[in-house]
Design an enzyme around this catalytic site. Structure first.
Site, PDB file in Angstrom:
ATOM      1  N   GLU A  61       0.779  -1.197   0.161  1.00 58.71           N
ATOM      2  CA  GLU A  61       0.142  -0.172  -0.054  1.00 58.71           C
ATOM      3  C   GLU A  61       0.899   1.236   0.036  1.00 58.71           C
ATOM      4  O   GLU A  61       0.338   2.578  -0.671  1.00 58.71           O
ATOM      5  CB  GLU A  61      -0.941  -0.085   1.236  1.00 58.71           C
ATOM      6  CG  GLU A  61      -1.926  -1.006   1.257  1.00 58.71           C
ATOM      7  CD  GLU A  61      -1.555  -2.339   1.771  1.00 58.71           C
ATOM      8  OE1 GLU A  61      -0.427  -2.544   1.658  1.00 58.71           O
ATOM      9  OE2 GLU A  61      -2.448  -3.138   1.936  1.00 58.71           O
ATOM     10  N   PRO A 266      12.556 -12.541  -1.013  1.00 62.07           N
ATOM     11  CA  PRO A 266      11.432 -12.971  -0.469  1.00 62.07           C
ATOM     12  C   PRO A 266      10.523 -11.800  -0.018  1.00 62.07           C
ATOM     13  O   PRO A 266      11.064 -10.535   0.202  1.00 62.07           O
ATOM     14  CB  PRO A 266      11.899 -13.485   0.903  1.00 62.07           C
ATOM     15  CG  PRO A 266      13.346 -13.180   0.902  1.00 62.07           C
ATOM     16  CD  PRO A 266      13.889 -12.681  -0.222  1.00 62.07           C
ATOM     17  N   ARG A 267       9.114 -11.931   0.029  1.00 61.19           N
ATOM     18  CA  ARG A 267       8.330 -11.141   0.252  1.00 61.19           C
ATOM     19  C   ARG A 267       8.711 -10.339   1.565  1.00 61.19           C
ATOM     20  O   ARG A 267       8.643  -9.049   2.082  1.00 61.19           O
ATOM     21  CB  ARG A 267       6.810 -11.126   0.277  1.00 61.19           C
ATOM     22  CG  ARG A 267       5.797 -10.208   0.773  1.00 61.19           C
ATOM     23  CD  ARG A 267       5.879  -9.056  -0.244  1.00 61.19           C
ATOM     24  NE  ARG A 267       4.616  -8.248  -0.050  1.00 61.19           N
ATOM     25  CZ  ARG A 267       4.583  -7.248  -0.869  1.00 61.19           C
ATOM     26  NH1 ARG A 267       5.394  -6.849  -1.808  1.00 61.19           N
ATOM     27  NH2 ARG A 267       3.742  -6.290  -0.386  1.00 61.19           N
ATOM     28  N   GLY A 308      14.015  -2.033   0.341  1.00 65.33           N
ATOM     29  CA  GLY A 308      14.408  -0.863  -0.787  1.00 65.33           C
ATOM     30  C   GLY A 308      15.261  -1.281  -1.966  1.00 65.33           C
ATOM     31  O   GLY A 308      15.957  -0.087  -2.534  1.00 65.33           O
ATOM     32  N   GLU A 309      15.758  -2.370  -2.285  1.00 62.84           N
ATOM     33  CA  GLU A 309      16.650  -2.706  -3.221  1.00 62.84           C
ATOM     34  C   GLU A 309      15.996  -3.341  -4.617  1.00 62.84           C
ATOM     35  O   GLU A 309      16.502  -3.822  -5.424  1.00 62.84           O
ATOM     36  CB  GLU A 309      17.794  -3.464  -2.836  1.00 62.84           C
ATOM     37  CG  GLU A 309      18.553  -2.732  -1.896  1.00 62.84           C
ATOM     38  CD  GLU A 309      20.130  -3.148  -2.080  1.00 62.84           C
ATOM     39  OE1 GLU A 309      21.161  -2.593  -2.173  1.00 62.84           O
ATOM     40  OE2 GLU A 309      20.107  -4.448  -1.567  1.00 62.84           O
ATOM     41  N   ASN A 333       1.944  -7.462  -7.121  1.00 60.71           N
ATOM     42  CA  ASN A 333       2.068  -6.266  -7.965  1.00 60.71           C
ATOM     43  C   ASN A 333       2.981  -6.904  -9.288  1.00 60.71           C
ATOM     44  O   ASN A 333       4.156  -6.485  -8.914  1.00 60.71           O
ATOM     45  CB  ASN A 333       2.297  -4.999  -7.501  1.00 60.71           C
ATOM     46  CG  ASN A 333       2.372  -3.809  -8.500  1.00 60.71           C
ATOM     47  OD1 ASN A 333       1.970  -3.960  -9.410  1.00 60.71           O
ATOM     48  ND2 ASN A 333       2.938  -2.777  -8.052  1.00 60.71           N
ATOM     49  N   PRO A 334       2.611  -6.904 -10.288  1.00 63.89           N
ATOM     50  CA  PRO A 334       3.565  -7.068 -11.455  1.00 63.89           C
ATOM     51  C   PRO A 334       3.766  -5.722 -12.034  1.00 63.89           C
ATOM     52  O   PRO A 334       4.713  -5.838 -13.157  1.00 63.89           O
ATOM     53  CB  PRO A 334       2.898  -8.146 -12.519  1.00 63.89           C
ATOM     54  CG  PRO A 334       1.476  -7.479 -12.335  1.00 63.89           C
ATOM     55  CD  PRO A 334       1.191  -7.082 -10.745  1.00 63.89           C
ATOM     56  N   GLU A 336       5.671  -2.866 -11.203  1.00 66.52           N
ATOM     57  CA  GLU A 336       7.201  -2.455 -11.166  1.00 66.52           C
ATOM     58  C   GLU A 336       7.825  -3.136 -12.390  1.00 66.52           C
ATOM     59  O   GLU A 336       8.690  -2.430 -12.942  1.00 66.52           O
ATOM     60  CB  GLU A 336       7.340  -2.585  -9.727  1.00 66.52           C
ATOM     61  CG  GLU A 336       6.918  -1.555  -8.869  1.00 66.52           C
ATOM     62  CD  GLU A 336       6.929  -1.970  -7.248  1.00 66.52           C
ATOM     63  OE1 GLU A 336       8.025  -3.015  -7.108  1.00 66.52           O
ATOM     64  OE2 GLU A 336       6.880  -1.162  -6.339  1.00 66.52           O
TER      65      GLU A 336
END
Length: 423
Positions: A61, A266-267, A308-309, A333-334, A336
């Protein structure tokens, strides 16, 4: 009746909250220095002038709402934005990306005493919640105070719809508090309307308007140099149950492609040690990004357990598997990856993004696969066929570009709520 029971239970649970927060802190799920914010105790002063409160529960989000925060601040120099989140990871991400005149706090837990303390301090003039946040105590207290509230990028999955349908009077009352509800797809819009929501208008997914993730240029150059001419692919935002399948795919792919590097992100980065151990237990050489900056010649799998990478991984990998889709999580989300020119592969469980996957499918911009064996075949085909890989990447980028204007539509829809707070 149901709400009264909920209110009573959350009030009665007050003495247990410190114990819960302490347990979550030990597990790394709370910031020990900022636990008071979860009780509604602000750690910052309220800025002067109109304050718009934007709540984005977690990382996904936060990424989708950044562009909206910027547009709100550009709308008028008097506006400040309070961004709240509920996870430590999202708080770190927000801290890196908030523009001037925007501040972050952890969201209070949904107990009335905490809610009132939070609202008494921040006195927001408008609230904008993102995706699927429905807190009974907070909503009813905001209604009592006459605070306008909108739900944007709203999501109502079939599972949530079935659950809420068992409480029709409660959900109708809660949804009725929102002045505006902007679902991200037609399925969610139908579900909101079926539950009694008003003011529902589908405008598309805000994630399309988000900028692709940044990458530190020096780190990016170092990673490209370390990889060199090795074939490389990315498994992004993976979940438990997927990593072993990714490792097996690597073995099969590497048998015909010497030097293959798999980047496994990993998420939840805090699973890095667990995943590295699993991969090594399957006979592969793994390193963790959090411990070793760059892959070596003998590295099979780079576990990208940092925050953040993602911008680096998407830029160095021409093929991206979208995680959460080989297991029944619903996919991630695809967009990006599409924005940054990757050829997309995902599993059968992309139910969180039906409209996006439909558009990608119509454009032949992604390869859906049924299982890990099919994933191996698809990734191998794309690694070996640069023409097809580039065609898919261009098609995916075109889908993303066509939808960039969503944030402008959202802002136009919110304008009747913004104008009065500036009068």
């Amino acid at each position: 009746m149901i709400y009264a029971l909920y209110r009573g239970l959350t009030d009665a649970a007050g003495p247990l909250v410190p114990l819960l927060l302490a347990r979550r802190t030990r597990a790394g799920r709370e910031d020990p220095a900022r636990r008071g914010e979860r009780l509604g105790n602000a750690s910052l002063d309220r800025p002067p002038g109109p304050v718009i409160w934007v709540h984005a529960a977690s990382v996904g989000e936060v990424l989708s709402v950044q562009v909206l925060v910027r547009r709100l601040l550009e709308r008028d120099p008097r506006i400040s934005v309070l961004v709240t989140t509920g996870t430590v990871t999202s708080a770190r991400l927000v801290a890196e990306r908030l523009p001037d005149r925007a501040v972050h706090q952890f969201a209070p837990m949904d107990r009335m005493a905490f809610v009132r303390r939070f609202l008494d301090h921040w006195k927001p003039d408008l609230a904008i919640w993102v995706e699927s946040e429905i807190w009974p105590n907070m909503l009813t207290e905001m209604e009592t105070r006459g605070l306008p509230i909108a739900l944007v990028n709203a999501r109502m999955s079939e599972r949530s719809f079935r659950r809420w349908r068992r409480l029709p009077r409660l959900i109708r009352r809660l949804l009725g508090i929102f002045r505006v509800i902007l679902p991200w797809d037609e399925r969610s819009a139908r579900n909101f309307r079926a539950l009694g929501a008003r003011g529902v208008g589908t405008v598309g997914n805000l994630k399309f308007s988000s900028d692709p993730p940044d990458a530190d240029l020096e780190e990016l150059a170092a990673m490209r140099a370390a990889i060199g001419r090795r074939p490389v692919w990315l498994a992004a935002s993976t979940h438990p149950g997927e990593e072993a399948q990714i490792a097996e795919a690597h073995k099969a792919l590497a048998a015909k492609r010497p030097g293959l590097l798999t980047i496994l992100a990993p998420r939840h980065p805090d699973r890095g040690a667990e995943i590295a151990g699993l991969v090594e237990g399957m006979g592969l050489r793994a390193i963790r990004r959090s411990e070793t900056a760059l892959p070596e010649a003998g590295t099979d799998v780079l576990v990208a357990d940092t925050i953040g990478e993602m911008g680096i991984w998407l830029r160095v990998c021409p093929v991206s598997f979208i995680g959460g889709s080989l297991v029944p999580f619903g996919g991630h989300n695809p967009i990006e990856a599409a924005q940054l020119g990757a050829a997309l592969v995902y599993g059968p469980h992309m139910t969180n993004f039906p409209d996006i996957t439909a558009q990608l499918g119509q454009a032949r911009a992604a390869m859906p696969v049924a299982d890990a064996a099919a994933l191996t075949v698809a990734v191998g085909r794309l690694l070996d066929d640069p023409l097809e890989r580039r065609r898919m990447a261009r098609a995916a980028a075109a889908v993303a570009q066509r939808n960039r204007g969503v944030v402008s539509t959202v802002m136009a829809t919110l304008e009747p709520l913004i104008t009065p707070i500036l009068a």
